[in-house]
Enzyme design. Sequence first.
Site, short mmCIF file in Angstrom:
data_model
loop_
_atom_site.label_atom_id
_atom_site.label_comp_id
_atom_site.label_asym_id
_atom_site.label_seq_id
_atom_site.Cartn_x
_atom_site.Cartn_y
_atom_site.Cartn_z
N GLN A 13 -8.97 -7.16 30.47
CA GLN A 13 -9.52 -7.55 31.78
C GLN A 13 -10.61 -8.61 31.65
OE1 GLN A 13 -11.48 -4.80 34.34
NE2 GLN A 13 -12.16 -3.46 32.71
N LEU A 14 -11.45 -8.53 30.63
CA LEU A 14 -12.46 -9.58 30.46
C LEU A 14 -11.80 -10.87 29.97
CD1 LEU A 14 -15.36 -10.53 30.54
CD2 LEU A 14 -15.72 -9.50 28.28
N ALA A 63 -10.81 -5.35 21.84
CA ALA A 63 -11.51 -4.10 21.53
C ALA A 63 -10.58 -2.92 21.75
CB ALA A 63 -12.73 -3.94 22.45
N THR A 65 -10.72 0.21 23.76
CA THR A 65 -11.61 0.59 24.87
C THR A 65 -11.25 1.94 25.50
OG1 THR A 65 -10.23 -0.68 26.39
CG2 THR A 65 -12.16 -1.80 25.52
N THR A 104 -21.31 -2.29 24.32
CA THR A 104 -21.24 -1.34 25.44
C THR A 104 -22.53 -0.56 25.66
OG1 THR A 104 -20.14 0.73 26.09
CG2 THR A 104 -20.19 0.27 23.77
N TYR A 128 -15.99 6.07 20.52
CA TYR A 128 -15.94 4.68 21.01
C TYR A 128 -17.31 4.02 20.84
CZ TYR A 128 -16.13 0.92 24.51
OH TYR A 128 -16.33 -0.27 25.14
N LYS A 132 -18.31 0.89 18.33
CA LYS A 132 -18.86 -0.35 18.90
C LYS A 132 -20.24 -0.64 18.30
CE LYS A 132 -17.42 -2.65 21.79
NZ LYS A 132 -16.52 -3.84 21.74
N1 NAP Z 1 -14.03 -1.78 30.20
C1 NAP Z 1 -15.29 -1.36 30.26
O1 NAP Z 1 -15.67 -0.60 31.16
C2 NAP Z 1 -16.29 -1.81 29.23
C3 NAP Z 1 -17.59 -1.25 29.28
C4 NAP Z 1 -18.52 -1.69 28.34
C5 NAP Z 1 -18.17 -2.62 27.38
N2 NAP Z 1 -16.91 -3.13 27.35
C6 NAP Z 1 -16.56 -4.10 26.31
O2 NAP Z 1 -16.16 -5.30 26.93
C7 NAP Z 1 -15.16 -5.95 26.12
C8 NAP Z 1 -13.94 -6.28 26.96
O3 NAP Z 1 -13.40 -5.06 27.46
P1 NAP Z 1 -12.15 -5.04 28.46
O4 NAP Z 1 -12.49 -4.12 29.56
O5 NAP Z 1 -11.68 -6.42 28.74
O6 NAP Z 1 -11.09 -4.29 27.52
P2 NAP Z 1 -9.50 -4.25 27.61
O7 NAP Z 1 -9.07 -4.55 29.00
O8 NAP Z 1 -9.09 -2.96 27.00
O9 NAP Z 1 -9.05 -5.45 26.69
C9 NAP Z 1 -9.10 -5.41 25.30
C10 NAP Z 1 -7.98 -6.29 24.79
O10 NAP Z 1 -8.05 -6.28 23.35
C11 NAP Z 1 -6.71 -6.18 22.89
N3 NAP Z 1 -6.67 -5.69 21.52
C12 NAP Z 1 -6.69 -4.42 21.08
N4 NAP Z 1 -6.57 -4.38 19.75
C13 NAP Z 1 -6.48 -5.66 19.34
C14 NAP Z 1 -6.30 -6.27 18.06
N5 NAP Z 1 -6.21 -5.54 16.95
N6 NAP Z 1 -6.24 -7.63 17.99
C15 NAP Z 1 -6.30 -8.38 19.11
N7 NAP Z 1 -6.43 -7.86 20.34
C16 NAP Z 1 -6.52 -6.51 20.46
C17 NAP Z 1 -6.05 -5.23 23.87
O11 NAP Z 1 -4.65 -5.28 23.76
P3 NAP Z 1 -3.80 -3.94 24.11
O12 NAP Z 1 -4.03 -3.67 25.56
O13 NAP Z 1 -2.42 -4.38 23.77
O14 NAP Z 1 -4.34 -2.86 23.22
C18 NAP Z 1 -6.58 -5.77 25.18
O15 NAP Z 1 -5.78 -6.85 25.64
C19 NAP Z 1 -14.90 -5.00 24.95
O16 NAP Z 1 -15.67 -5.38 23.85
C20 NAP Z 1 -15.39 -3.66 25.47
O17 NAP Z 1 -15.77 -2.80 24.42
C21 NAP Z 1 -15.96 -2.75 28.27
#
Ligand code: NAP
Length: 301
Positions: A13-14, A63, A65, A104, A128, A132
């Site tokens: 999503q990011l 990540a 997540t 996070t 998690y 992180k």
């Molecule tokens: N979402 C939240 O509420 C939240 C809160 C605090 C911090 N964050 C941080 O914000 C950042 C972005 O989060 P987000 O919400 O965008 O997460 P997300 O929607 O889960 O996106 C993560 C992406 O990383 C991909 N990925 C997983 N393993 C991988 C690998 N080995 N190599 C390359 N890509 C890989 C995933 O692919 P697949 O879907 O195919 O696994 C997915 O497309 C992360 O660092 C997260 O920890 C998020």
Amino acid sequence: MNKRILLTGADGQLGQSILRESNKFPSFTFIPTDQHNLDITNPQEVSNELDKIKPDYIINTAAYTNVDGAESDYDTALAINSTAVNNLAVECKKRGIFLVHFSTDYVFSGKKKEPYNTHAKCAPLNVYGKTKWLGEQAILAINPNGLLIRTSWVFSIFNTNFVKTMISLASKKEELSIIKDQIGQPTSAHDLASFTLNFLFQNQPTGLDTIHFSNKGICSWHEFASEIIYKSYDLNIIQKKPLINAVTSEVYPQKATRPKNSVLDISDTETRFDIDIRSWKDALDDVLVLISKAKQESING
Ligand SMILES: NC(=O)c1ccc[n+]([C@@H]2O[C@H](COP(=O)([O-])OP(=O)(O)OC[C@H]3O[C@@H](n4cnc5c(N)ncnc54)[C@H](OP(=O)(O)O)[C@@H]3O)[C@@H](O)[C@H]2O)c1
């Protein structure tokens, strides 16, 4: 010459929110990747890609997540959130690439009463958060030029997130039970994407910094859910409002323990970058309008 940005996790999503913003930055060339064409846990693949692309920046949104899933999948979470991040930091240091990485609010225990600033002690409660935090530690130890951005409760028009889950549940259920004793600050992935790209555009960044970015305004999951559902109803995204019960974490046990307070102190970010970060309620309005438009378009065919 255009600066080249390698974006990892671009299907997340990011990642998608950054790509959505990217056309506002014609002086950057974006190279989006996700694990099907660049698995960040594969050091050889990463090295080959960097030889080929020669980026000026890496924005790592990849990540693991799934907070509850991580409890029984420590090795995978560790590989993606820490070991791979360590390798990215080594490559960035070696090649002079600026690394933007996201972490996070779940690095904190939630035992404090006040918002967490960037100097607050980390003591993650779940796998998690721990993986992180280890990723953060790796970057700090290797010390590439970079920006480590902690964020919280991320929502957007893309993929699955709390906002979209609430909308989906509201259409299916008469009653919902939502946690009232965990507080945080929701963050629009679109606002975070915009901040990140503006940061790279406006600065010639050197050194390594940790900052906090979320939208403004503290709420519980219950207050967040209520706002989503009432506004979605007003926008015709949902046709009925379920009863939204406020429950404690004890009544609604989850596999991973979450911090009771994971509010990030963003005042330093606002002062340093001279920005006024908007409230999560305003950011939510924008996302719901986009969801409503998308729904209308799908109805109209
Ligand atoms: N979402 C939240 O509420 C939240 C809160 C605090 C911090 N964050 C941080 O914000 C950042 C972005 O989060 P987000 O919400 O965008 O997460 P997300 O929607 O889960 O996106 C993560 C992406 O990383 C991909 N990925 C997983 N393993 C991988 C690998 N080995 N190599 C390359 N890509 C890989 C995933 O692919 P697949 O879907 O195919 O696994 C997915 O497309 C992360 O660092 C997260 O920890 C998020």
